[in-house]
Design an enzyme around this catalytic site. Structure first.
Site, PDB file in Angstrom:
ATOM      1  NE  ARG A   1       3.509  10.409   2.353  1.00  0.00           N
ATOM      2  CZ  ARG A   1       2.290  10.958   2.425  1.00  0.00           C
ATOM      3  NH1 ARG A   1       2.039  12.094   1.822  1.00  0.00           N
ATOM      4  NH2 ARG A   1       1.339  10.337   3.109  1.00  0.00           N
TER       5      ARG A   1
ATOM      6  CG  HIS B   1       1.749   7.378  -1.198  1.00  0.00           C
ATOM      7  ND1 HIS B   1       0.751   8.032  -0.523  1.00  0.00           N
ATOM      8  CD2 HIS B   1       2.627   6.972  -0.251  1.00  0.00           C
ATOM      9  CE1 HIS B   1       1.019   8.031   0.777  1.00  0.00           C
ATOM     10  NE2 HIS B   1       2.165   7.397   0.966  1.00  0.00           N
TER      11      HIS B   1
ATOM     12  N   GLY C   1       0.936  -1.198  -8.553  1.00  0.00           N
ATOM     13  CA  GLY C   1       2.311  -1.224  -9.043  1.00  0.00           C
ATOM     14  C   GLY C   1       2.785   0.145  -9.509  1.00  0.00           C
TER      15      GLY C   1
ATOM     16  CG  ASN D   1      -2.590   9.054  -2.154  1.00  0.00           C
ATOM     17  OD1 ASN D   1      -1.554   8.833  -1.520  1.00  0.00           O
ATOM     18  ND2 ASN D   1      -3.105   8.190  -3.000  1.00  0.00           N
TER      19      ASN D   1
ATOM     20  CG  HIS E   1       9.547   8.875   7.216  1.00  0.00           C
ATOM     21  ND1 HIS E   1       8.729   8.060   7.963  1.00  0.00           N
ATOM     22  CD2 HIS E   1       8.935   9.027   6.005  1.00  0.00           C
ATOM     23  CE1 HIS E   1       7.666   7.737   7.246  1.00  0.00           C
ATOM     24  NE2 HIS E   1       7.762   8.301   6.060  1.00  0.00           N
ATOM     25  CB  THR E   2      16.465  11.145   6.483  1.00  0.00           C
ATOM     26  OG1 THR E   2      17.501  12.054   6.795  1.00  0.00           O
ATOM     27  CG2 THR E   2      16.518  10.880   4.981  1.00  0.00           C
TER      28      THR E   2
ATOM     29  CG  ASP F   1      16.364  14.442  10.418  1.00  0.00           C
ATOM     30  OD1 ASP F   1      16.620  14.924  11.557  1.00  0.00           O
ATOM     31  OD2 ASP F   1      17.249  14.159   9.592  1.00  0.00           O
TER      32      ASP F   1
HETATM   33  C1  HEM Z   1       6.673   2.315   6.445  1.00  0.00           C
HETATM   34  C2  HEM Z   1       5.485   2.840   6.355  1.00  0.00           C
HETATM   35  C3  HEM Z   1       5.257   4.311   6.160  1.00  0.00           C
HETATM   36  C4  HEM Z   1       4.355   5.066   6.822  1.00  0.00           C
HETATM   37  C5  HEM Z   1       3.380   4.592   7.880  1.00  0.00           C
HETATM   38  C6  HEM Z   1       4.507   6.420   6.348  1.00  0.00           C
HETATM   39  C7  HEM Z   1       3.725   7.486   6.761  1.00  0.00           C
HETATM   40  C8  HEM Z   1       3.944   8.801   6.420  1.00  0.00           C
HETATM   41  C9  HEM Z   1       3.157   9.906   6.876  1.00  0.00           C
HETATM   42  C10 HEM Z   1       1.935   9.818   7.784  1.00  0.00           C
HETATM   43  C11 HEM Z   1       3.697  11.040   6.372  1.00  0.00           C
HETATM   44  C12 HEM Z   1       3.172  12.462   6.553  1.00  0.00           C
HETATM   45  C13 HEM Z   1       2.091  12.733   5.510  1.00  0.00           C
HETATM   46  C14 HEM Z   1       1.315  13.999   5.779  1.00  0.00           C
HETATM   47  O1  HEM Z   1       1.410  14.542   6.870  1.00  0.00           O
HETATM   48  O2  HEM Z   1       0.596  14.471   4.877  1.00  0.00           O
HETATM   49  C15 HEM Z   1       4.827  10.653   5.581  1.00  0.00           C
HETATM   50  C16 HEM Z   1       5.653  11.528   4.908  1.00  0.00           C
HETATM   51  C17 HEM Z   1       6.686  11.131   4.092  1.00  0.00           C
HETATM   52  N1  HEM Z   1       6.968   9.830   3.718  1.00  0.00           N
HETATM   53 FE1  HEM Z   1       6.287   8.167   4.609  1.00  0.00          FE
HETATM   54  N2  HEM Z   1       5.500   6.463   5.417  1.00  0.00           N
HETATM   55  C18 HEM Z   1       5.982   5.198   5.255  1.00  0.00           C
HETATM   56  C19 HEM Z   1       6.958   4.805   4.358  1.00  0.00           C
HETATM   57  C20 HEM Z   1       7.565   5.654   3.465  1.00  0.00           C
HETATM   58  C21 HEM Z   1       8.383   5.216   2.350  1.00  0.00           C
HETATM   59  C22 HEM Z   1       8.632   3.760   1.976  1.00  0.00           C
HETATM   60  C23 HEM Z   1       8.822   6.344   1.729  1.00  0.00           C
HETATM   61  C24 HEM Z   1       9.691   6.471   0.504  1.00  0.00           C
HETATM   62  C25 HEM Z   1      10.572   5.577   0.132  1.00  0.00           C
HETATM   63  C26 HEM Z   1       8.293   7.477   2.461  1.00  0.00           C
HETATM   64  C27 HEM Z   1       8.579   8.791   2.203  1.00  0.00           C
HETATM   65  C28 HEM Z   1       8.022   9.869   2.875  1.00  0.00           C
HETATM   66  C29 HEM Z   1       8.483  11.237   2.717  1.00  0.00           C
HETATM   67  C30 HEM Z   1       9.692  11.675   1.924  1.00  0.00           C
HETATM   68  C31 HEM Z   1       7.624  12.034   3.476  1.00  0.00           C
HETATM   69  C32 HEM Z   1       7.622  13.571   3.570  1.00  0.00           C
HETATM   70  C33 HEM Z   1       6.741  14.106   2.444  1.00  0.00           C
HETATM   71  C34 HEM Z   1       6.621  15.622   2.341  1.00  0.00           C
HETATM   72  O3  HEM Z   1       7.246  16.373   3.096  1.00  0.00           O
HETATM   73  O4  HEM Z   1       5.861  16.057   1.457  1.00  0.00           O
HETATM   74  N3  HEM Z   1       7.516   7.016   3.476  1.00  0.00           N
HETATM   75  N4  HEM Z   1       4.960   9.282   5.616  1.00  0.00           N
END
Ligand code: HEM
Ligand SMILES: *[C@@H]1O[C@H](CO)[C@@H](O)[C@H](O)[C@H]1NC(C)=O
Ligand SMILES: *[C@@H]1O[C@H](CO)[C@@H](O)[C@H](O)[C@H]1NC(C)=O
Ligand SMILES: *[C@@H]1O[C@H](CO)[C@@H](O)[C@H](O)[C@H]1NC(C)=O
Ligand SMILES: *[C@@H]1O[C@H](CO)[C@@H](O)[C@H](O)[C@H]1NC(C)=O
Ligand SMILES: *[C@@H]1O[C@H](CO)[C@@H](O)[C@H](O)[C@H]1NC(C)=O
Ligand SMILES: *[C@@H]1O[C@H](CO)[C@@H](O)[C@H](O)[C@H]1NC(C)=O
Length: 327
Positions: free
Chosen positions: A63, A67, A73, A95, A194-195, A247
């Site tokens: 993630r 970000h 970029g 963040n 998000h897997t 997941d």
């Molecule tokens: C499509 C739009 C996206 C939205 C709205 C979104 C939103 C979020 C949110 C709200 C969380 C939880 C953050 C928290 O609770 O602090 C999250 C976690 C995460 N996101 Fe996304 N995300 C998106 C796309 C992506 C992309 C493109 C990636 C990477 C290629 C990604 C990877 C992750 C990962 C791996 C987590 C888990 C992080 C952790 O456990 O520390 N996300 N995302």
């Protein structure tokens, strides 16, 4: 008349035949081949050690790369601490108290500075770390073009405005991706990240108790998952920062179960579940839910695209010595 090609034409022809990163300022798979030959091993070892200490860190590092790339970029701007002249991105809403893994990047950077000082950019480290995070959790390996340089500024406003929110519509999220030269397919593919990993309760709580102001739960959320989530995230403010897995079936494994969850009304974020509620994306979700290998392959392709957003090359930017500040 001109039977012998002009000298400039020969040079031009050679450039066409042998495009060089130095000439075209593009990224290159072998960028550090001679200047830091052990780069991949050092990064892999750093990520492996971090995962051994904290399984979730793989998700956090993936993630972090996303970000970084979506703001200014892929230039390592997210890593910069606040200074007198600019407010960094670390404290932007998407963040703050959410992005994790800065220390892992610092540790890898200092290992690299010992063997190839002032050579490998923080932006390239973040990119390689994200690939290793996926590979080491069961995803597929892909090659990463390298040669990004580090930015010399960060932008908190841009981080607040340009990173997608889980409460936004698919339409709006797609628009944010499109503005970064990604498309709707990339939204579906990259959401597959998000897997792995976790989300704080406040990022999906409205779905549990007051969906779209209805006073009811989200009808597109599976009833037994709803019940579990209501236990983890009771309807009071002090549950906001509790964690639920994105997941729940295979939280630490990079696989296609995320898509199978969506088909089963078991996506955690509203923006996840929305991918199956729109006929422009639903068929691709269905496809990835059935063909794990094709998802893993497409994920690498979309990650390379994402890692190309707004990169600095050639003489632009710099190679930071410390990822937290400009030289
Ligand atoms: C499509 C739009 C996206 C939205 C709205 C979104 C939103 C979020 C949110 C709200 C969380 C939880 C953050 C928290 O609770 O602090 C999250 C976690 C995460 N996101 Fe996304 N995300 C998106 C796309 C992506 C992309 C493109 C990636 C990477 C290629 C990604 C990877 C992750 C990962 C791996 C987590 C888990 C992080 C952790 O456990 O520390 N996300 N995302
Ligand atoms: C490359 O890095 C790895 C991980 O740090 C280390 O175990 C190995 O000894 C290094 N190899 C060389 C040739 O320096
Ligand atoms: C291990 O993980 C914990 C939790 O993320 C973190 O606070 C700690 O700094 C990590 N330790 C090392 C040595 O990386
Ligand atoms: C930061 O980003 C915002 C919009 O995203 C832009 O209007 C502003 O000019 C940027 N600031 C700097 C210093 O580049
Ligand atoms: C989508 O974006 C528009 C324009 O920025 C905004 O007015 C609207 O509230 C957003 N909708 C959602 C659901 O996020
Ligand atoms: C989805 O639902 C089907 C049918 O109820 C079930 O067989 C399958 O195991 C579920 N998949 C996941 C990932 O929960
Ligand atoms: C897709 O959805 C739109 C809007 O909901 C609808 O107008 C269109 O007929 C649908 N197309 C298909 C192929 O289902």
């Amino acid at each position: 008349m001109e039977s012998i090609p002009h000298k400039h034409h020969v040079v031009f022809l050679l450039l066409l035949l042998f495009p060089s990163p130095l000439v075209f300022c593009q990224l290159d798979y072998k960028f550090y081949q001679y200047t830091c030959p052990n780069l991949t091993n050092i990064v892999r070892y750093g990520v492996l050690s971090a995962i051994a200490n904290d399984t979730r860190i793989a998700a956090s590092l993936l993630r972090l790369h996303f970000h970084d790339c979506f703001v200014n970029g892929c230039d390592g701007s997210l890593l910069l601490d606040d200074t007198n002249t600019f407010k960094g991105e670390k404290n932007a809403l998407p963040n703050r108290n959410s992005v994790r893994g800065y220390e892992v990047i610092d540790t890898i950077k200092s290992s690299l500075e010992k063997v190839c000082p002032s050579t490998v950019s923080c932006a390239d480290i973040v990119t390689l770390v994200a690939r290793e995070a996926v590979y080491l959790t069961g995803g597929q390996f892909w090659l990463v073009p390298l040669g990004r340089r580090d930015g010399t500024t960060a932008n908190e406003t841009a981080a607040n405005e340009q990173l997608p929110s889980p409460f936004e519509s698919l339409e709006n999220i797609t628009a944010k991706f499109t503005s970064k030269n990604l498309d709707m397919k990339d939204v579906v593919v990259l959401s597959g990240a998000h897997t792995i990993g976790f989300a704080q309760c406040f990022t999906f709580k409205p779905r549990l108790f007051n969906f779209a102001g209805s006073g009811k739960s989200d009808p597109t959320l599976d009833p037994s998952l709803l019940e579990n989530l209501q236990r983890v995230c009771p309807n009071q403010d002090d549950s906001d920062t509790k964690l639920a897995p994105l997941d729940p079936q295979t939280t630490n494994k990079f696989d296609n179960i995320y898509y199978r969850n969506l088909v089963n009304k078991s996506g955690l974020l509203q923006s996840d579940q929305a991918l199956i509620g729109d006929n422009r994306t639903a068929s691709l979700v269905d496809y990835y839910s059935k063909y794990p290998f094709l998802f893993l392959k497409d994920f690498g392709v979309s990650m390379v695209k994402m890692a190309n957003i707004g990169v600095l090359t050639g003489q632009n930017g710099e190679i930071r010595k410390n990822c937290r500040r400009v030289n």
